[in-house]
Design an enzyme around this catalytic site. Structure first.
Site, PDB file in Angstrom:
ATOM      1  N   SER A 126       0.888  -1.245   0.036  1.00 43.78           N
ATOM      2  CA  SER A 126       0.134  -0.197  -0.054  1.00 43.78           C
ATOM      3  C   SER A 126       0.838   1.286   0.026  1.00 43.78           C
ATOM      4  O   SER A 126       1.913   1.282   0.738  1.00 43.78           O
ATOM      5  CB  SER A 126      -0.820  -0.144   1.173  1.00 43.78           C
ATOM      6  OG  SER A 126      -1.411   1.130   1.553  1.00 43.78           O
ATOM      7  N   TYR A 150      -1.964  -0.679  10.540  1.00 44.28           N
ATOM      8  CA  TYR A 150      -2.229  -1.366   9.086  1.00 44.28           C
ATOM      9  C   TYR A 150      -0.787  -1.077   8.324  1.00 44.28           C
ATOM     10  O   TYR A 150      -0.389  -2.021   7.578  1.00 44.28           O
ATOM     11  CB  TYR A 150      -3.270  -0.806   8.651  1.00 44.28           C
ATOM     12  CG  TYR A 150      -3.505  -0.970   7.317  1.00 44.28           C
ATOM     13  CD1 TYR A 150      -3.722  -2.380   6.732  1.00 44.28           C
ATOM     14  CD2 TYR A 150      -3.329   0.066   6.284  1.00 44.28           C
ATOM     15  CE1 TYR A 150      -3.860  -2.458   5.269  1.00 44.28           C
ATOM     16  CE2 TYR A 150      -3.371  -0.111   5.041  1.00 44.28           C
ATOM     17  CZ  TYR A 150      -3.542  -1.159   4.465  1.00 44.28           C
ATOM     18  OH  TYR A 150      -3.795  -1.376   2.953  1.00 44.28           O
ATOM     19  N   LYS A 154       1.966  -3.565   6.496  1.00 46.79           N
ATOM     20  CA  LYS A 154       2.481  -3.912   5.155  1.00 46.79           C
ATOM     21  C   LYS A 154       3.925  -3.712   4.920  1.00 46.79           C
ATOM     22  O   LYS A 154       4.585  -4.550   4.124  1.00 46.79           O
ATOM     23  CB  LYS A 154       1.564  -2.965   4.396  1.00 46.79           C
ATOM     24  CG  LYS A 154       0.107  -3.045   4.333  1.00 46.79           C
ATOM     25  CD  LYS A 154      -0.129  -4.353   3.440  1.00 46.79           C
ATOM     26  CE  LYS A 154      -1.289  -4.778   3.356  1.00 46.79           C
ATOM     27  NZ  LYS A 154      -1.597  -5.933   2.442  1.00 46.79           N
TER      28      LYS A 154
HETATM   29  C1  UD1 Z   1      -7.560   4.345   3.177  1.00 43.65           C
HETATM   30  C2  UD1 Z   1      -6.537   4.198   4.001  1.00 43.65           C
HETATM   31  C3  UD1 Z   1      -5.406   3.443   3.415  1.00 43.65           C
HETATM   32  C4  UD1 Z   1      -5.748   2.126   2.646  1.00 43.65           C
HETATM   33  C5  UD1 Z   1      -6.815   2.474   1.893  1.00 43.65           C
HETATM   34  C6  UD1 Z   1      -7.497   1.147   1.606  1.00 43.65           C
HETATM   35  C7  UD1 Z   1      -6.614   5.984   5.851  1.00 43.65           C
HETATM   36  C8  UD1 Z   1      -6.046   7.155   6.421  1.00 43.65           C
HETATM   37  N1  UD1 Z   1      -6.250   5.233   4.774  1.00 43.65           N
HETATM   38  O1  UD1 Z   1      -6.886   5.283   2.017  1.00 43.65           O
HETATM   39  O2  UD1 Z   1      -4.241   3.477   4.428  1.00 43.65           O
HETATM   40  O3  UD1 Z   1      -4.744   1.523   2.170  1.00 43.65           O
HETATM   41  O4  UD1 Z   1      -7.992   3.101   2.594  1.00 43.65           O
HETATM   42  O5  UD1 Z   1      -8.553   1.043   0.669  1.00 43.65           O
HETATM   43  O6  UD1 Z   1      -7.574   5.482   6.270  1.00 43.65           O
HETATM   44  N2  UD1 Z   1     -13.191  10.393   2.388  1.00 43.65           N
HETATM   45  C9  UD1 Z   1     -14.453  11.393   2.695  1.00 43.65           C
HETATM   46  N3  UD1 Z   1     -15.300  10.713   3.086  1.00 43.65           N
HETATM   47  C10 UD1 Z   1     -15.803   9.544   3.289  1.00 43.65           C
HETATM   48  C11 UD1 Z   1     -14.717   8.588   3.235  1.00 43.65           C
HETATM   49  C12 UD1 Z   1     -13.329   9.106   2.624  1.00 43.65           C
HETATM   50  O7  UD1 Z   1     -14.152  12.617   2.470  1.00 43.65           O
HETATM   51  O8  UD1 Z   1     -16.616   9.038   3.934  1.00 43.65           O
HETATM   52  C13 UD1 Z   1     -12.100  11.109   1.763  1.00 43.65           C
HETATM   53  C14 UD1 Z   1     -10.791  10.849   2.829  1.00 43.65           C
HETATM   54  O9  UD1 Z   1     -10.712  11.916   3.714  1.00 43.65           O
HETATM   55  C15 UD1 Z   1      -9.659  10.793   1.531  1.00 43.65           C
HETATM   56  C16 UD1 Z   1     -10.317  10.519   0.387  1.00 43.65           C
HETATM   57  O10 UD1 Z   1     -11.893  10.649   0.527  1.00 43.65           O
HETATM   58  O11 UD1 Z   1      -9.247  12.220   1.342  1.00 43.65           O
HETATM   59  C17 UD1 Z   1     -10.157   8.767   0.003  1.00 43.65           C
HETATM   60  O12 UD1 Z   1     -10.407   7.907   1.409  1.00 43.65           O
HETATM   61  P1  UD1 Z   1     -10.244   6.510   1.381  1.00 43.65           P
HETATM   62  O13 UD1 Z   1     -11.119   6.120   0.214  1.00 43.65           O
HETATM   63  O14 UD1 Z   1     -10.937   6.139   2.897  1.00 43.65           O
HETATM   64  O15 UD1 Z   1      -8.981   6.334   0.912  1.00 43.65           O
HETATM   65  P2  UD1 Z   1      -7.587   6.845   1.953  1.00 43.65           P
HETATM   66  O16 UD1 Z   1      -7.794   7.429   3.155  1.00 43.65           O
HETATM   67  O17 UD1 Z   1      -6.834   7.451   0.789  1.00 43.65           O
END
Ligand code: UD1
Length: 350
Positions: A126, A150, A154
């Site tokens: 990751s 997590y 990895k």
């Molecule tokens: C997350 C994990 C990462 C993991 C990946 C698995 C964290 C900090 N990182 O990545 O370690 O490998 O998932 O798929 O949790 N967002 C919103 N609203 C939501 C959900 C997400 O605004 O309800 C935003 C988040 O702030 C982020 C973006 O969308 O900026 C992507 O989020 P997400 O899909 O959870 O991925 P990561 O956080 O990048």
């Protein structure tokens, strides 16, 4: 037939799409999965789409005897190892579960591979392994300093693979560092179906699109980015799947352990994702801005040039493809792989 590949976690999101790509590339595929966060239906859909059998072994990699039985009874030319836990917040609450499952299961797998002379491993790593404050875009030689259990689990597996290489182990391996895999197979019959409430942006957006959730909470709009929301490198799951097929080919001649980014090199903000999904769905995606989520880096995107150099791979699909394919899957399968809507079943029980 190119060879026989064992795919751990092959009933999961990236695993199932990779199984399809492998079968279509001419490999014979066996899946091992404990179904803790995946569906046997995903493997059935791979069989339907490809017209080829894919054997599903429901077992846990922590069960050493069952794993040994599987390797004793089969011949594998290589392993792609997806199985593992992947929720950051859960890893902070239950670190032992993450170390035991993500690292313990991998050492069991590596020992079984060594015992049975299986010399090729593609490992599901990751972008979380990078120091989130290091220079952008993230290159493979950026400082590695994950900020949660997590990510550390990895990175630990990557280190183990590096140690095996240093020791001259016959296991040749590649760690693929995923940025943000989203999307679905273009047929709309295979896609992401997390059990329970999803944590990641795209499955939440898609549940809002089909009415299973009322709105998306945007985690902060006061980041130092163009529109104030976090920027990520979203990558189509079929591009990710294709990279795994190429990685297996790469391991035919590569020695030791290599780590390679899988990203597009292109960052998109949360608002840009919502807009692209609205265009794919044909109506706005309801959302509200909420507080920041602890641990979120403002910006993360890959330098994908090493993947092009070593694997001859680059992402072919863009954000609008990702949103269109995700929606095609979600609209055709509003309850995922046949599960009842949780909202509906709780209503009918009351
Ligand atoms: C997350 C994990 C990462 C993991 C990946 C698995 C964290 C900090 N990182 O990545 O370690 O490998 O998932 O798929 O949790 N967002 C919103 N609203 C939501 C959900 C997400 O605004 O309800 C935003 C988040 O702030 C982020 C973006 O969308 O900026 C992507 O989020 P997400 O899909 O959870 O991925 P990561 O956080 O990048």
């Amino acid at each position: 037939m190119k060879g026989s590949i064992l795919v751990t976690g092959g009933a999961g999101f990236i695993g199932s799409h990779t199984c399809l790509a492998l079968v279509e590339a001419g490999y014979e595929v066996s899946v091992v999965d404990n179904l803790r966060n995946s569906h046997p239906g995903a493997v059935e859909r791979v069989e339907q789409l490809s017209g080829q059998p894919v054997r599903l072994h429901v077992l846990d990699l922590l069960d050493v005897e069952a794993l040994e039985g599987l390797f004793r009874g089969s011949h594998f030319d290589g392993v792609i190892h997806f199985a593992g836990l992947k929720c950051v917040s859960e890893s902070i609450d239950q670190p032992l579960d993450y170390w035991y499952t993500n690292v313990g299961a991998t050492t069991n797998l590596l020992r079984a591979m060594e015992r049975h002379g299986v010399g090729r491993l593609v490992f599901s790593s990751s972008a979380t392994v990078y120091d989130p404050t290091s220079a952008l875009p993230f290159r493979e030689d950026n400082p590695l300093s994950p900020i949660n259990p997590y990510g550390r689990s990895k990175l630990t597996v990557e280190r183990i693979l590096g140690d095996l290489a240093t020791a001259g182990s016959p296991t040749r391996s590649i760690s693929l560092r995923y940025f943000n895999p989203v999307g679905a197979h273009e047929s709309g019959t295979l896609g992401e179906d997390p059990l329970g409430t999803p944590n990641n942006l795209m499955p939440i957006v898609m549940r809002v699109a089909v009415g299973r959730l009322p709105y998306v909470t945007v985690f902060g709009d006061d980041y130092p980015t163009a529109d104030g929301t976090c920027v990520r490198d979203y990558i189509h799951v079929m591009d990710v799947a294709d990279a795994h097929v190429r990685a297996l080919g790469f391991l035919e001649s590569a020695e030791g352990h290599t780590a390679v980014n899988l990203g597009t090199g292109q960052g998109s903000s949360v608002f840009e994702v919502l807009d692209a999904c609205a265009a794919a769905v044909g109506r706005p995606i309801a959302h509200r801005v909420g507080p920041r989520r602890p641990g979120d880096a403002p910006v993360s995107f890959a330098d994908p040039s090493l993947a092009l150099k070593l694997l001859g791979w680059r992402a072919e699909r863009d954000l609008s493809d990702m949103c269109a394919d995700s929606y095609r899957w979600q609209a055709a399968n509003p309850a995922g792989f046949g599960s009842p809507f949780p909202e509906l079943s709780s209503r009918s029980n009351s």
